[in-house]
Design a protein around this motif. Structure first.
Motif, PDB file in Angstrom:
ATOM      1  N   ARG A  29      30.311  75.746  55.788  1.00 21.49           N
ATOM      2  CA  ARG A  29      28.991  76.044  55.069  1.00 21.49           C
ATOM      3  C   ARG A  29      28.229  74.764  54.783  1.00 21.49           C
ATOM      4  O   ARG A  29      26.991  74.892  55.078  1.00 21.49           O
ATOM      5  N   ASP A  77      23.238  90.871  52.419  1.00 27.15           N
ATOM      6  CA  ASP A  77      24.957  91.099  52.495  1.00 27.15           C
ATOM      7  C   ASP A  77      25.134  92.577  52.980  1.00 27.15           C
ATOM      8  O   ASP A  77      26.071  93.095  52.646  1.00 27.15           O
ATOM      9  N   ILE A 128      21.552  81.323  59.348  1.00 25.82           N
ATOM     10  CA  ILE A 128      22.270  81.662  58.062  1.00 25.82           C
ATOM     11  C   ILE A 128      22.912  82.950  57.771  1.00 25.82           C
ATOM     12  O   ILE A 128      23.778  83.281  57.478  1.00 25.82           O
ATOM     13  N   ALA A 129      21.890  83.919  58.374  1.00 26.49           N
ATOM     14  CA  ALA A 129      22.365  85.314  58.179  1.00 26.49           C
ATOM     15  C   ALA A 129      23.735  85.682  58.864  1.00 26.49           C
ATOM     16  O   ALA A 129      24.535  86.291  58.484  1.00 26.49           O
ATOM     17  N   VAL A 157      18.495  85.336  54.660  1.00 28.57           N
ATOM     18  CA  VAL A 157      19.328  84.416  53.871  1.00 28.57           C
ATOM     19  C   VAL A 157      20.057  84.979  52.941  1.00 28.57           C
ATOM     20  O   VAL A 157      21.428  84.720  52.518  1.00 28.57           O
ATOM     21  N   ALA A 158      19.610  85.922  52.036  1.00 30.37           N
ATOM     22  CA  ALA A 158      20.309  86.588  51.000  1.00 30.37           C
ATOM     23  C   ALA A 158      21.026  87.962  51.355  1.00 30.37           C
ATOM     24  O   ALA A 158      21.924  88.348  50.677  1.00 30.37           O
ATOM     25  N   SER A 187      23.110  80.711  49.853  1.00 31.64           N
ATOM     26  CA  SER A 187      21.649  81.301  50.379  1.00 31.64           C
ATOM     27  C   SER A 187      20.438  80.575  49.789  1.00 31.64           C
ATOM     28  O   SER A 187      19.513  80.705  50.255  1.00 31.64           O
ATOM     29  N   LYS A 196      26.510  83.996  57.257  1.00 29.97           N
ATOM     30  CA  LYS A 196      27.088  85.005  56.124  1.00 29.97           C
ATOM     31  C   LYS A 196      27.997  85.987  56.387  1.00 29.97           C
ATOM     32  O   LYS A 196      29.115  85.976  55.740  1.00 29.97           O
ATOM     33  N   VAL A 230      23.411  86.622  46.375  1.00 31.70           N
ATOM     34  CA  VAL A 230      22.821  85.322  46.133  1.00 31.70           C
ATOM     35  C   VAL A 230      23.728  84.545  45.752  1.00 31.70           C
ATOM     36  O   VAL A 230      24.252  84.677  44.634  1.00 31.70           O
TER      37      VAL A 230
END
Lengths: 475, 482
Positions: free
Chosen positions: A322, A121, A246-247, A118-119, A71, A250, A67
């Motif tokens: 970003r 990893d 967003i994913a 979105v968070a 995100s 990232k 996070v």
């Protein structure tokens, strides 16, 4: 895990708690009003929590989630979209007799799925979010089973998202076989020069590409957009796409993947994907009459434009990239809220069900100027005319493309924007045509207020983009 | 502050004109007129109050706008911008006056668009932060497009889309060049900057300069328009309402010329000098092609539109001759064409208002019932084909003189265009006012009203003034002293 770690996960946890409470609420008292207000409340509280967390130092929450402000802001956009979607649904569901608790529940689940995405990893959490999002959306698209295309649309979406996730799983498996890790940060750069890893990566992109409806994975988009209830189309266009993007971003900006993307073969494949999405999406939208179909094709093109930010390499450009992603998605979100919000109102006024055609908003400027103005600003924002948020979004993209010497993409962006005028402008002109029959139209103070807020927001962000950039995007 | 105040005032009055229609149906035009009067007074006040003569580009407004990209709200004036803003205000009066009785539908929104367009154009001529320039450049298109699309003639939607697509795509090319320059400033100095004055300090390699120059050139060549990019113009001018045509031909095309001077020639002198043969050739081709096409038209507004292409070809050719005389010629042509083409479009609008057709074959023998109108038309047609004593002659003569010193061949070919303009000009006048209609009947029309007469008189006097005493314009320097 320390308290701080949990603190940063509050938004997701709040939504999850909201889902549970919704279930309890349903078993206790079935009421359309209560559940709608409750969902709005949950989202509102989460929005407040998210806003207050932006700017905190980034934290790994277990191995699965990471996070950071990126995100968090992305989740904020998702939550705003969710809020707008609930608001629209309230108007939309009003006209039906049943009690629609499940609708709101599914909506919250979609938001939760987006929150995980979105968070994420780690490929596991990415897949988890992906599936949570897709499955709740399958339920939502076919929610009004008595409507004409509901089952067809739902089935189409189910089958295509299932095949997308199997592509993605295969890709992830390939990547895992070569790198020995599912976590983004532990991705090893050395394995990049490997055929299997490259194929795996492309398969992974294909899976996400289905959700972003990049050409050639776009075939479901127009039908599903057209056949779904309008608030659900809105969710598809905003929550699902922004969370997916967003994913993807990232994962792209992690060092391990950077070497993979820098390979000419992958770079060319991604550029080609972006370029054909821009051109084909815009070309297909020409000559369409159904507004939701036009929006479907235009979303293909917009995702193509946005692909530009994935192809940058230098560290400094990534920081800007970003910002660009978040700003562009915000501008896109606002424009979509405006358009779909007005669509829901028109559908109610005219009783046309899902098939809203261009001719239904003929002459709107003369009998209902405020709605028409919101639409005009939203469309201009999608075109990218200065003084709208969309222009700043496009401005970011051009900065990135020009600085990283992505000339073919830049040319495609210009050509695509040119083609896009061929359907956006007739949409605007339609609003100005002379209307023969005057319709009854509702403008209660609530609708006026709602529309004014969106109008001020879209104009305000366009004229003073610092409003968004300085507090939210500077990290 | 006055420029900002003028723009804000025009916009506020634009909103007022729109809303006031609800209560007084005739009020919008009065509001619009008042707005332009006040704006003109403000502008004159600024000029007389200043101590210097604006020989260099002087900053008069400077404020921060978007911090994230270091974008400023900066306006500057020099004699070139002052001249063009004056032309804009003059034609704003004409545009409002010509619509006074012509437009009866949706007046409020009509004058809203006119005032917004004028505000945007003033912004274009005064902005010295290039991002700001670009914003005005794009935003001024919207009201003009709305004018074409709502109050235009039968084929208006097509014309509006075509106009918008051409300008939008070309201005995206310019946006890329602008962003490249700002980025180069970041590399060389350490931060983004969109200020024109900062860009003049930049150093770039010849190839980069050429690419950037072409990015700007495309945008301005479309607006000017020059030949390969001209095809939006006949449609847009023909389909637009009269005031729209006046604004388009009178000022909008001049923003292209202004951009060429400011952002191509002055910002990239070396690159544009190398590019000059191509640009001059494009100019000559525009002159000849425009004249040829004008001759072949049967629609009177289309004929005037093609003649604009021809005249703007002179401007393009003269600007790229890099010669003092030619440059002055270009400036005079810009002003003269702004006045004479506006006048011709006004007359075309007056005729259309009376007989509801633009087809030359449907006219004929109009001079019988409207001798004054015929006489006035002859004056403006004569101006357009460059009769000595009228402003256009000075402009074209100086242009040819300057170009001849650099490239006799270009001058020779362009001079043929002047013969062409005499042919199509006389054809326009002859078929409309003296020829016989195909079916041998003659249409009776009303002669000029006082309002129309006054419009024509003002424009004609200005043309004569510049034609007989060109020193009114030539006393100024337009940074053309290379």
């Amino acid at each position: 895990m320390s308290l701080n770690t949990w603190l940063l996960l509050t938004p997701q946890l709040l939504v999850a708690l909201g889902v549970v409470c919704c279930l309890l609420l349903i078993s206790w008292q079935r009421s359309q009003q209560i559940i709608a207000w409750f969902t709005l409340m949950v989202l509102l509280v989460t929005i407040v929590a998210t806003v207050s967390l932006v700017g905190q130092p980034a934290v790994h929450v277990t191995e699965l989630l990471y996070v950071d402000s990126f995100s968090l802001v992305a989740f904020l956009w998702v939550l705003l979209a969710g809020f707008a979607a609930v608001y629209m649904s309230k108007a939309y569901l009003h006209s039906h007799l049943e009690v629609h608790d499940e609708f709101y529940l599914l909506l919250l689940l979609t938001v939760l799925g987006a929150g995980v995405l979105v968070a994420s990893d780690h490929f596991a959490s990415l897949f988890l979010g992906f599936e949570l999002l897709s499955i709740s959306l399958v339920g939502l698209t076919g929610y009004f089973r008595h409507q004409r295309h509901a089952i067809e649309v739902s089935f189409k979406y189910l089958i295509l998202s299932a095949s997308a996730s199997s592509f993605m799983l295969l890709g992830i498996a390939f990547l895992y076989s070569q790198t020995g890790s599912l976590s983004f940060v532990q991705m090893q750069a050395e394995s990049a020069d490997n055929m299997i890893a490259q194929i795996g990566f492309l398969l992974f992109i294909a899976g996400i590409g289905f959700k972003l409806s990049l050409v050639p994975f776009h075939f479901w988009t127009p039908d599903v957009y057209q056949g779904s209830p309008t608030p659900v189309t809105f969710v598809l266009a905003t929550i699902s796409k922004s969370a997916m993007f967003i994913a993807l971003a990232k994962c792209f900006y992690v060092e391990g993947f950077q070497t993979l993307i820098a390979l000419p073969s992958i770079h060319h494949a991604l550029s080609a994907l972006a370029i054909i999405s821009m051109i084909v999406g815009n070309c297909l939208a020409l000559g369409q009459n159904n507004i939701k179909r036009i929006l479907a094709f235009s979303s293909i093109a917009h995702m193509g434009y946005l692909m530009i930010v994935l192809l940058v390499h230098q560290q400094q450009a990534i920081l800007l990239a970003r910002q660009a992603v978040l700003f562009y998605l915000f501008a896109y979100l606002i424009a979509n809220i405006a358009i779909f919000g007005v669509l829901v109102l028109i559908e109610r006024e005219r009783n046309v069900g899902n098939n809203i055609e261009l001719s239904h908003w003929k002459g709107m400027f003369w009998y209902s100027p405020i709605k028409a103005l919101v639409l005009i600003v939203a469309l201009l924002s999608l075109i990218g005319i200065p003084l709208t948020a969309g222009f700043i979004g496009k401005f970011y993209l051009i900065i990135l493309a020009a600085n990283n010497a992505l000339w073919p993409l830049l040319i495609a962006l210009i050509v695509g924007s040119g083609i896009a005028l061929g359907y956006y402008l007739p949409m605007i002109f339609q609003l100005f045509k002379k209307e023969v029959v005057t319709m009854s139209h509702m403008t209660t103070w609530r609708i006026r207020l709602w529309i004014s807020v969106i109008f001020l927001l879209s104009i305000g962000v366009g004229i003073l983009p610092d409003m968004i950039i300085t507090p939210l995007l500077n990290f | 502050m006055i420029i900002l105040l003028m723009i804000a005032l025009l916009l506020v009055f634009a909103l007022l004109a729109w809303r006031v229609e609800k209560y007084f149906i005739q009020a919008p035009k009065v509001v619009a007129l008042i707005a332009v009067v006040i704006a003109s007074f403000l502008f004159c006040f600024q000029l007389f109050q200043a101590e210097h003569r604006f020989e260099v580009w002087t900053v008069i407004v400077d404020a921060t706008w978007i911090e994230a990209f270091n974008i400023k709200l900066q306006f500057s004036l020099d004699q070139l911008s002052i001249l063009l803003i004056s032309l804009t205000l003059l034609l704003a009066f004409i545009a409002i006056a010509i619509s006074w009785q012509e437009v009866s539908e949706r007046q409020g929104f009509y004058y809203f668009n006119i005032l917004c367009a004028i505000a945007g154009i003033i912004g274009v001529f005064a902005a010295s932060d290039v991002f700001l320039f670009f914003v005005f450049w794009e935003v001024m298109l919207l009201p003009i497009t709305a004018l074409i699309a709502i109050w235009g003639h039968e084929n208006r939607y097509f014309a509006a889309v075509k106009f918008f697509v051409f300008t939008q795509v070309s201005s995206l090319c310019m946006l890329v060049a602008i962003i490249m320059l700002a980025f180069m400033h970041q590399q060389q100095v350490g931060q983004f900057s969109f200020l024109y004055s900062d860009w003049q300090q930049l150093a770039f390699s010849p190839e980069t300069a050429t690419f950037l120059m072409i990015g700007f050139f495309i945008a301005f060549a479309v607006k000017l328009p020059s030949v390969p990019f001209h095809s939006w113009l006949p449609d847009a001018h023909t389909q637009a309402p009269t005031a729209g045509s006046v604004l388009l031909a009178g000022i909008l095309l001049k923003t292209g010329a202004y951009g060429l001077i400011r952002f191509v020639i002055l910002l990239f002198p070396n690159a544009s000098m190398q590019f000059a043969p191509i640009a001059m050739t494009l100019g000559v081709v525009s002159v000849l092609y425009g004249a040829k096409m004008a001759f072949a038209q049967s629609d009177c507004k289309r004929l005037i539109a093609y003649s604009s292409i021809s005249h703007m070809g002179f401007v393009m050719m003269a600007l790229f001759a890099f010669n003092y005389n030619a440059f002055n010629g270009a400036i005079v042509t810009i002003i003269a064409h702004g006045i004479s083409s506006a006048a011709l479009f006004c007359l075309a609008g007056m005729i259309y208002h009376r007989i509801h057709t633009r087809d030359l074959a449907q006219m004929g023998n109009l001079a019988l019932s409207a001798p004054w109108m015929a006489g006035v038309t002859l004056v403006f047609v004569a101006a357009a084909f460059g009769i000595p004593g009228l402003a256009n002659f000075i402009g074209e003569f100086y242009s040819l003189l300057g170009v001849f010193a650099v490239s006799p061949l270009h001058a020779l070919l362009a001079a043929l265009g002047m013969i062409g303009s005499a042919i199509y000009g006389l054809r326009l006048f002859q078929t409309a006012f003296h020829g016989v209609k195909r079916d041998n009947t003659s249409t009776k029309i009303e002669d000029l009203s006082i309002r129309e007469g006054a419009i024509c008189l003002v424009l004609a006097v200005l043309l004569f003034l510049i034609g007989i005493y060109p020193q009114v314009l030539l006393q100024f320097t337009f940074q053309g002293g290379y």
